[in-house]
Design an enzyme around this catalytic site. Structure first.
Site, PDB file in Angstrom:
ATOM      1  N   HIS A 177     -46.161   4.702  29.302  1.00 30.16           N
ATOM      2  CA  HIS A 177     -47.192   4.649  28.792  1.00 30.16           C
ATOM      3  C   HIS A 177     -47.203   3.270  28.122  1.00 30.16           C
ATOM      4  O   HIS A 177     -48.318   2.645  28.765  1.00 30.16           O
ATOM      5  CB  HIS A 177     -48.140   5.260  27.564  1.00 30.16           C
ATOM      6  CG  HIS A 177     -49.339   4.736  27.111  1.00 30.16           C
ATOM      7  ND1 HIS A 177     -50.485   5.935  27.243  1.00 30.16           N
ATOM      8  CD2 HIS A 177     -50.143   4.471  26.362  1.00 30.16           C
ATOM      9  CE1 HIS A 177     -51.689   5.305  26.844  1.00 30.16           C
ATOM     10  NE2 HIS A 177     -51.678   4.921  26.227  1.00 30.16           N
ATOM     11  N   GLU A 178     -47.077   3.356  26.750  1.00 33.89           N
ATOM     12  CA  GLU A 178     -46.652   1.741  27.166  1.00 33.89           C
ATOM     13  C   GLU A 178     -46.003   0.917  27.371  1.00 33.89           C
ATOM     14  O   GLU A 178     -46.715  -0.686  27.937  1.00 33.89           O
ATOM     15  CB  GLU A 178     -46.132   1.221  25.537  1.00 33.89           C
ATOM     16  CG  GLU A 178     -46.722   2.096  24.281  1.00 33.89           C
ATOM     17  CD  GLU A 178     -48.671   2.104  23.679  1.00 33.89           C
ATOM     18  OE1 GLU A 178     -48.842   1.064  24.505  1.00 33.89           O
ATOM     19  OE2 GLU A 178     -48.720   3.148  23.917  1.00 33.89           O
ATOM     20  N   HIS A 191     -49.075   0.106  30.008  1.00 32.19           N
ATOM     21  CA  HIS A 191     -49.586  -1.645  29.710  1.00 32.19           C
ATOM     22  C   HIS A 191     -49.090  -2.400  29.919  1.00 32.19           C
ATOM     23  O   HIS A 191     -49.473  -3.517  30.088  1.00 32.19           O
ATOM     24  CB  HIS A 191     -49.820  -0.893  28.078  1.00 32.19           C
ATOM     25  CG  HIS A 191     -51.481  -0.343  27.937  1.00 32.19           C
ATOM     26  ND1 HIS A 191     -52.311  -0.996  28.252  1.00 32.19           N
ATOM     27  CD2 HIS A 191     -51.164   0.677  26.955  1.00 32.19           C
ATOM     28  CE1 HIS A 191     -52.963   1.110  27.834  1.00 32.19           C
ATOM     29  NE2 HIS A 191     -52.223   1.276  26.909  1.00 32.19           N
ATOM     30  N   GLU A 243     -56.325   0.967  29.830  1.00 35.95           N
ATOM     31  CA  GLU A 243     -55.824   2.317  30.212  1.00 35.95           C
ATOM     32  C   GLU A 243     -55.569   2.966  31.345  1.00 35.95           C
ATOM     33  O   GLU A 243     -54.595   3.914  31.207  1.00 35.95           O
ATOM     34  CB  GLU A 243     -56.836   2.938  29.078  1.00 35.95           C
ATOM     35  CG  GLU A 243     -56.155   4.144  28.326  1.00 35.95           C
ATOM     36  CD  GLU A 243     -55.122   4.121  27.519  1.00 35.95           C
ATOM     37  OE1 GLU A 243     -54.614   3.041  27.172  1.00 35.95           O
ATOM     38  OE2 GLU A 243     -54.848   5.895  26.736  1.00 35.95           O
TER      39      GLU A 243
HETATM   40 ZN    ZN Z   1     -52.786   2.692  25.780  1.00 31.63          ZN
END
Ligand code: ZN
Length: 504
Positions: A267-268, A271, A297
């Site tokens: 997830h990170e 980003h 997101e």
């Molecule tokens: Zn996030």
């Protein structure tokens, strides 16, 4: 790129503002990773000074003059025009809040944060009610000042616009209505089916250093550049990008289950790839940043869910997983797959699965909307929250810690933030389907560990544009249609059917 003197002056002033933001963010990163506990008070003072300098520069007559001087040079639709649009938006938002109100809000936020922590620990809403009331009043006041800046002139839209420029209640309400109408029966259908997923393939003993090595290996495969980034431990995972060549990720881990660490890192890193892919030529300018929190997101969720939980990705990843965790060498893709797509109503948003997550956001959207429409007051929040959970997810929180007090956002005065999470989920599915249409057999690529074509596509369609276009414009120009919940709903229906045999 050449600039006239007036443009050069405007961009020079903007670069200083951007540097102050980067400095604050770096101090914030340090606060969450390596700062000793006793550094808190001193750090708070430094951050307050930087915030004051930032505000002063953003609202200075010098910047306004520089912007006005450029106005004649900006051809409609040009890069400069976009630079001016973004700069003016931020200048206007900062200038319209009277200094006294900004000061009272900052104070209310620190008081709010402390009271919220206390109240959550004691499971007593009353310990936070007064501070929350002040925060809501001050936010209503601020929203009143900002309302003339948004198209509808509505205060709640002015709050949404802070995090998702251009977003409005009128556009979001139908999206949430259809998510609610489709997801709520799906989740209840799974509960009634009585099918239980065996999660043991994801469980065992996973030592910290091996989870870190595996997570880094996967992030590298995704294309995250560790010469332009870091990965460190923190209590809550996040990503901070100071410029495309310095992007910091954090992670946390759990010894008996590898999923929180791996999917947190993916997830990170999603980003982080966005941050590393922002246009170098627009660095330290108003359009050199990510376009919105929703689009941000979408990048993290795309890698975490659509790539990381896919069968084809695991066909590549499983041998690497076995290498890092020899005790799990009997785990197969077929056995693991259901454990990556569980559907289970739970109380805590941050632990929610793909199917239930957006229902948690529906609750927050409806409650916030009612609060800022004056339909409910702060004292009504716990009951309104619990009723909404019961209606949408079929469960009722036993106390406020797993109910209305679970999120940090309101204690920091962040109202209107939550919808960006759902927007991310919808945008990612729509982007992913378009990528599949244009790139061909993504699954064959994933099976071979080839994630670069997908990253290249995201770089080209999303990352390199920074904030050159508005979010809605970018989505429409990339996918050929306006944002809709359809692609996301199709995806969730398909995974739920394959795991639970439930079709709604
Ligand atoms: Zn996030």
């Amino acid at each position: 790129m050449t600039h006239s003197n007036t443009q050069a002056l405007f961009l020079e002033r903007w670069a200083e503002i951007d540097d102050l933001t980067a400095a604050s963010e770096l101090l914030g990163w340090d606060q969450e990773t390596y700062m000793p506990a006793k550094g808190q008070t001193g750090r708070g003072k430094v951050l307050a000074t930087l915030a004051g300098l930032h505000h002063a520069k953003l609202t200075s007559p010098e910047l306004r003059d520089a912007l006005d001087a450029c106005a004649d040079e900006a051809e409609p639709g040009s890069d400069l025009d976009a630079q001016m649009r973004e700069a003016r938006r931020r200048v206007e938002r900062a200038s319209r809040i009277p200094g006294e109100l900004a000061r009272r809000r900052a104070e209310a936020q620190s008081a709010g944060l402390a009271a919220w922590q206390e109240a959550r620990k004691a499971k007593d809403f009353q310990l936070f009610a007064k501070e929350l009331g002040v925060l809501v009043d001050l936010t209503r006041e601020a929203a009143g000042h900002l309302a003339p800046l948004v198209a509808s002139g509505k205060p709640f839209d002015a709050l949404l616009d802070e995090y998702e420029p251009g977003a409005s209640e009128a556009e979001l309400a139908p999206l949430f209505a259809s998510l609610r109408a489709e997801l709520s029966p799906l989740v209840k259908g799974v509960a009634e089916s009585g099918v239980r997923v065996d999660e043991s393939p994801a469980q065992g003993r996973f030592p910290e250093e091996r989870q870190l090595a595996f997570g880094r290996r996967v992030a590298e495969q995704m294309g995250f550049d560790f010469d332009a980034g870091r990965l460190d431990l923190a209590a809550h995972p996040f990503c901070s990008g100071f410029n495309p060549r310095d992007v910091r990720l954090t992670w946390r881990w759990q010894e008996d289950d590898f999923r929180p660490a791996l999917f947190g890192i993916m997830h990170e890193a999603g980003h982080g790839l966005y941050e590393q892919g922002l246009p170098a030529e627009w660095e330290r300018t108003p359009i050199g940043t990510a376009v919105s929190l929703g689009v941000h997101e979408s990048q993290s969720r795309l890698w975490e869910n659509l790539v990381g939980r896919s069968r084809s990705f695991w066909e590549w990843a499983l041998p690497v997983f076995h290498e890092h965790f020899p005790d799990s060498r009997d785990v197969t893709v077929d056995a693991l797959y259901p454990a990556l797509h569980t559907v289970q109503p739970t109380f805590i948003r941050v632990e929610a699965d793909e199917a239930t997550y957006n229902l948690h956001i529906c609750v927050r959207f409806e409650v916030e909307r009612a609060l800022f429409a004056g339909e409910i007051e702060v004292a009504d929040l716990p009951a309104a929250w619990d009723d909404a959970y019961e209606e949408l997810l079929g469960i009722r929180p036993a106390d406020v810690a797993e109910g209305v007090l679970q999120d940090i956002h309101w204690s920091m005065g962040a109202f209107g933030y939550f919808p960006t999470y759902t927007l991310g989920n919808l945008i990612n599915a729509q982007l992913f389907n378009k990528a599949r249409e244009e790139l061909g057999d993504l699954d064959a690529m994933f099976r071979a560990g080839e994630l670069q074509p997908l990253l290249g596509w995201l770089r080209d369609k999303v990352h390199r544009h920074g904030s050159r276009y508005r979010a809605a414009e970018l989505i429409e120009q990339t996918t050929g249609r306006a944002l809709s919940p359809d692609d996301f709903l199709d995806y969730v229906r398909a995974t739920t059917e394959s795991v639970y045999g439930v079709r709604v």
